[in-house]
Design an enzyme around this catalytic site. Structure first.
Site, PDB file in Angstrom:
ATOM      1  N   ILE A 174      -6.918   6.798  -4.945  1.00 46.15           N
ATOM      2  CA  ILE A 174      -5.891   7.358  -4.084  1.00 46.15           C
ATOM      3  C   ILE A 174      -4.613   7.448  -4.897  1.00 46.15           C
ATOM      4  O   ILE A 174      -4.432   6.736  -5.875  1.00 46.15           O
ATOM      5  CB  ILE A 174      -5.681   6.532  -2.793  1.00 46.15           C
ATOM      6  CG1 ILE A 174      -5.395   5.056  -3.093  1.00 46.15           C
ATOM      7  CG2 ILE A 174      -6.869   6.665  -1.864  1.00 46.15           C
ATOM      8  CD1 ILE A 174      -5.154   4.214  -1.850  1.00 46.15           C
ATOM      9  N   ASP A 175      -3.737   8.350  -4.511  1.00 46.82           N
ATOM     10  CA  ASP A 175      -2.550   8.627  -5.305  1.00 46.82           C
ATOM     11  C   ASP A 175      -1.612   7.420  -5.377  1.00 46.82           C
ATOM     12  O   ASP A 175      -1.643   6.545  -4.512  1.00 46.82           O
ATOM     13  CB  ASP A 175      -1.785   9.816  -4.713  1.00 46.82           C
ATOM     14  CG  ASP A 175      -2.620  11.082  -4.686  1.00 46.82           C
ATOM     15  OD1 ASP A 175      -3.467  11.242  -5.582  1.00 46.82           O
ATOM     16  OD2 ASP A 175      -2.432  11.897  -3.762  1.00 46.82           O
TER      17      ASP A 175
END
Length: 301
Positions: A134-135
């Site tokens: 995930i970012d």
């Protein structure tokens, strides 16, 4: 080092796709990596992943021995939601990079994980254990493989859309519908290589969304990923005119104050690789996200 020989009979399609279907526990991304590193030959010759197989093709796939990791383990606190002999589920804080890359050599989730447990090694030297990411400024749940068997099984679940990944996001605008599905291919933005975009010829990307709360000029939505492309929710919501609030890359400049996009991986479902048991995890909203929601609710009244 292990070598497998596959003979094509009636199978058709791309080399990477056919091999991932014929070799148990080998994800397409893993096969693609082996092809790029010349560990796959067709009739004695190296071929690209897009090569279309033919009847009687003899394909050799070599699985190299894993290289020892050269990353530094760092004693960084982790919010571990679940752990067993095969995997970890971690609640990642916003602001933490998942794995080392250019510009982020240390202080990543991987550095912290290395100090905590053994990790799978099949996803490259700098992404041990990382099955999906995930970012940096997205918070929430992430599954991590502790061994290669678990990594392949979890990767296969992702590929077959058998992991339930639900996100919460604050987005711009008012919705006329309560729910919807965005089916739009995503690839690198031809105008800005730092961004992804909806582009013709991009990889299939499907996001389902439900409006949970509507405020004056913002909304709280739940987004469910069917695929897992880079920046998928951020790109898709911007594409339909509802960019994620405080998103520095895909959102407008006039937005909610925040250190990064209001996007949280709130729920994760998976199957335990050895036992087959269904596991479901949830993570509460970070304080900053929760406070912003309360502010929007108060403004709406």
């Amino acid at each position: 080092m292990k070598t497998l020989t596959v003979t094509i009979k009636n199978e058709k399609g791309r080399l990477d796709k056919v091999l991932s279907e014929k070799i148990a526990d080998a994800s397409r991304s893993r096969i693609d990596q082996l092809i790029k590193e010349s560990y796959v030959t067709v009739n004695g010759e190296s071929r690209a992943s897009k090569y279309q197989v033919n009847p009687d093709d003899k394909i050799q796939v070599t699985f190299p021995q894993s290289k020892p990791l050269s990353l530094t383990a760092e004693n960084i606190p982790l919010d571990i939601v679940y752990e067993d002999d095969d995997l970890l589920v971690v609640n990642k804080p916003a602001g933490m990079v998942v794995h080392p890359s250019a510009g982020h050599a240390d202080h990543t989730l991987v550095n912290a994980l290395l100090a905590h447990a053994p990790l799978s090694t099949i996803n490259g030297e700098f992404r041990p254990g990382i099955v999906h990411r995930i970012d940096k400024d997205t918070s929430g749940l992430l599954m991590v493989a502790k061994n290669n068997f678990a990594h392949e099984k979890l990767s296969a679940q992702l590929k077959l859309h058998k992991t339930g990944r639900k996100y919460l996001a604050i987005v711009h605008g008012r919705f006329s519908e309560k729910s919807g599905t965005i089916n739009a291919p995503i690839g690198r933005d031809p105008k800005n290589r730092q961004k992804q975009a909806v582009v013709a010829g991009g990889r299939e990307a499907v996001t389902h969304f439900t409006v949970l709360e509507q405020f004056d000029n913002f909304a709280l939505i739940q987004a469910v990923l069917e695929t897992g492309r880079t920046h998928q929710i951020r790109v898709h919501m911007a594409f339909i005119g509802h960019p994620v609030a405080a998103d520095p890359l895909y959102g407008p400049k006039k937005t909610l104050p925040g250190k990064g996009q209001f996007l949280h991986a709130a729920s994760l479902a998976l199957t335990q690789p050895h036992t087959g048991k269904e596991l479901v995890f949830t993570a509460p909203l970070p304080d900053e996200f929760q406070k912003m929601l309360e502010k929007l609710r108060n403004m709406a009244h």
